[in-house]
Design an enzyme around this catalytic site. Sequence first.
Site, PDB file in Angstrom:
ATOM      1  N   SER A   1       5.228 -27.290  17.654  1.00  0.00           N
ATOM      2  CA  SER A   1       5.566 -25.954  17.683  1.00  0.00           C
ATOM      3  C   SER A   1       3.987 -25.032  18.299  1.00  0.00           C
ATOM      4  O   SER A   1       4.472 -24.508  18.337  1.00  0.00           O
ATOM      5  CB  SER A   1       5.241 -25.989  16.104  1.00  0.00           C
ATOM      6  OG  SER A   1       6.507 -25.539  15.633  1.00  0.00           O
TER       7      SER A   1
ATOM      8  N   SER B   1       8.516 -23.562  16.931  1.00  0.00           N
ATOM      9  CA  SER B   1       8.363 -22.040  16.395  1.00  0.00           C
ATOM     10  C   SER B   1       7.439 -21.265  16.671  1.00  0.00           C
ATOM     11  O   SER B   1       7.527 -20.898  16.192  1.00  0.00           O
ATOM     12  CB  SER B   1       8.491 -22.468  14.467  1.00  0.00           C
ATOM     13  OG  SER B   1       6.823 -22.959  14.658  1.00  0.00           O
TER      14      SER B   1
ATOM     15  N   LYS C   1      -0.875 -16.139  15.824  1.00  0.00           N
ATOM     16  CA  LYS C   1       1.238 -16.626  15.114  1.00  0.00           C
ATOM     17  C   LYS C   1       0.931 -15.481  13.394  1.00  0.00           C
ATOM     18  O   LYS C   1      -0.017 -16.422  12.044  1.00  0.00           O
ATOM     19  CB  LYS C   1       1.163 -18.546  14.982  1.00  0.00           C
ATOM     20  CG  LYS C   1       2.321 -18.954  14.101  1.00  0.00           C
ATOM     21  CD  LYS C   1       2.181 -20.730  14.790  1.00  0.00           C
ATOM     22  CE  LYS C   1       4.124 -20.756  14.368  1.00  0.00           C
ATOM     23  NZ  LYS C   1       3.891 -22.211  14.308  1.00  0.00           N
TER      24      LYS C   1
END
Lengths: 519, 506
Positions: free
Chosen positions: A190, A166, A91
């Site tokens: 997330s 997210s 990420k």
Amino acid sequence: MSTHTHELIRLTAAEMAAKLCAGEITSVALTQAHLDRIAAVDGGERGINAFLHVATEEALRTAAEVDAIRAGGGAEAEALHPLAGVPIAVKDLIVTEGQPTTAGSKMLDGWMSPYDATVVTKLRAAKLPILGKTNLDEFAMGSSTEHSAYGETRNPWDVTRIPGGSGGGSAAAVAAFEAPLALGTDTGGSIRQPGAMTGTVGGKPTYGAVSRYGAIAMASSLDQIGPVARTTEDAALLHELIAGHDPKDSTSLTGEVPALAEIVRGADVAGLRVGVIKQLQGEGYQEGVLARFHEALDVLRAAGAEIVEVDCPSFDYALGAYYLIMPSEASSNLAKFDGVRYGTRVLPEDGALTIERVMGSTRAAGFGDEVKRRIILGTYALSAGYYDAYYGSAQKVRTLIQQDFDAAFEKADVLISPTSPTVAFPLGENDDDPLAMYLNDVATIPANLAGIPGLSVPGGLSEGLPVGIQFLAPIREDARVYRAGAALEKLLTKDAEPLWAQAPELAETSEAAAHPAGK
Amino acid sequence: MTDTLTDASPLSFEEALEKFDPVLGFEVHVELNTKTKMFSSAPNAFGDEPNTNVNEVCLGLPGTLPVVNGKAVEYAVKLGLALNCEIAEYCRFARKQYFYPDTPKNWQTSQYDEPIAFDGYLDIELDDGEIFRVEIERAHMEEDAGKLTHAGTSGRIQGADYSLVDYNRSGIPLVEIVTKPIVGAGARAPELARAYVSAVRDIVKGLDISDAKMERGNVRCDANVSMMPKGTTTFGTRSETKNVNSLRAVEHAVSFEMRRHAGVLAAGGTIVQETRHWQEGTRTTSSGRPKSDADDYRYFPEPDLVPIVTTAAWVEELRSQLPEPPADRKRRLLAAWGFSEQEFRDVVAAGLLDEIDETVAAGVSPSVARKWWMGEISRLANARDLEPAALGVEPATISALNALIEEGRINDKIARQVLEHVVAGEGTPEEIVTARGLEVVSDDSGALTAAVEKAMAENPDVVEKIAAGKLKAIGALIGPVMKETRGQADAGKVREIVLAKLGIEG
């Protein structure tokens, strides 16, 4: 795409590791297969857009190293980590030396970290080829990956829908077979909510189980790095690799990392007390989601689990408390982005070039709306005269939620709920309604407020879209969520293909067209 | 300032005190001399190339996290104990948030309502021996900011052409010591201010937790001053003069602010609550930025750090390690050495207490130790623009020199030359005396007698005077003899020979 590639990328990480170890495949071939897949499905107008940066050279270099070591045999080959040579995506909130880190924000466009996050150091030491950096809502603020400054990520199950957020990039990459494994971060859901939206497995470890060093902070007391995978076994393997005490993170826990993969392999739920949280079902939850949830309960009961109901009355205030604590800490953590030392600097269009005005115009231009919304909210909540009423009260709610969990875990070994009240919604649907977006995290947020571990596993389909089932356990009892999650996974796939294998075939959007510049 | 009343001329010190009583308050920042910074492993060092003693943590780069320096906590506890404070069993760091480019995270990690030490006091000895108790409100830990250099005529960030930031200082551990309001010092307020800061400096030096050099900013004082009309008890509005970095400046700044406040108040004006800048050249203060008690730093507990817990056993162990308090030590040494008050004060002012103490411990009498350190060593240091302690003269060297004198092997003048050779690195006094043949000319070979005879022959008038009983005239022969022996004659011996030659009973 060749049949070989098609088959390779559909293996689980554990299967890839076994084949690498047995010399049946090479890491270079495996890595190249994933790079090819990324090239095929990630770019273009209707591409997944899971990756913000693809590190072709670096990934192949690491892969070649692993292959050479393995070919050489001997002690060095013996010493290779079981996941050595299995590619992974990271990420883009997690800093990487030699690859850009943007946090999904214009603010860090072009910024290169001079150091590696602790989890990245561990990946490198274990020689997992890092395929690249995945898309996210700007600074991890969002539940749809629509708030990225670099365009939204699309859900591989339906490219007109969001992949959750997210960490939509990491989840979509894994669901679309662009990577077998990925790292995510979970501040309010997330990792778990995108897992639910994409039919993948997402784990949020106990707060402190994985070092946060090098994860760009949103809300320090809630953030936690965790694994994204297609199976619980793969998630467990990655969890084991990244967990452990880090002297660079004062909040990191000491103690042994549990043998999670082993627990996954032997998982069963006979005699396990599974607590259904009264507050995390019913109103606001889609019928199809609840249907899959109740099926999951039935399956677990049939396998010998004892289903009990637990009452967590303070959960009604969890979302409110979260939306005070998270923006408060975020407003502070994001203060450093001011254009003075690194990242984007935007000069005011006219007038004097004072330091205040340069900082102001940089932040005005560099941050997106959702980030600004949370900075303003948090700045207000921490202001003198409001602190006690907002931040102070929210911290008290947090304590009450922890007490609710303590009481619930007296009655149950693990707790269960739908991961998200809805399946993936269409892109753009909640553009003008931040509150509706925030509500999507109602089931995941309590775990962050209490610091406990959570795991989302696929629970079937509703309207052709994945539904996630979440397990929660007490602090440091990560093994329990893996045990329960793996058992459910096993039960649901006994007579059926795993959910991830049922995803529709993706159109090749960009095989000919290279990735856009910057990728 | 458009309000002329705020610009009224300062009163004289005496006039100011006729009308008003001063109230003081000090915030003293002490930089700790730990090896590494407060929250990062970057070195804590002074004077290096800008932005070299930094790493990702003290630069506040994205993703970094702080880790508390345990040594700094230990030093802060020691300082708290030396200030007679209570030590918190549990305390946390907090973020003090404001945007300024010398602070890389745009917050300073500090302590807010949970200081590590609180409720202490310090008994300050004034010049005449009177003791004034200063109450300490708190001593808390925090990190230093970077250093800004503003290019352009203003010298400040406002109006600078550009500003340079050096983050070497960013993250150096600080302890901030905050006093309670100090009432009742009256005309002695400036003197008390100097004595208080001096006492804090002596304490941190004695604890060896800071380099304690004010000129380098290791100890920095913010002086708060307000004036209230005589006979009243409600504090006036205060000003805060920032970063006053010498003892003399502290004294003058307090004095000036007392006079300035009195002038404004006497003219019917009001004092603006603000920071002030000390102007060394004019010995005045100038207006800084307005500061209100409502400045909103949006403090909240630092979520990236865990609370600090001190056990009673650890605190007591640290207490047992504390050195003798500097004030007690001074009283003890003054009595032991038998110096006059003035002599002792001069020694303290010269910063040579430790050196003389060590020299006495090496077997030299206090008065001789004082003579060497305050005299020749200070002179040599001055000539080299160094502190006397930095000259590298060991107590053993002085002990050795002194022994050579007492044995009559060299005289005072030669001893001073030997010291210079020692400073030049030529070896021990013994080695230098031997190598350079500096030993007093004995008369074994008759060389001294010959020199005396020569001097007597060349100065018959002097000899006549001596013979006539004016023994003081012998002094006039010493010079020529010394010249003849290159200074290596023992004056006492010369005198003996002259008297013997003339048949006079010494």
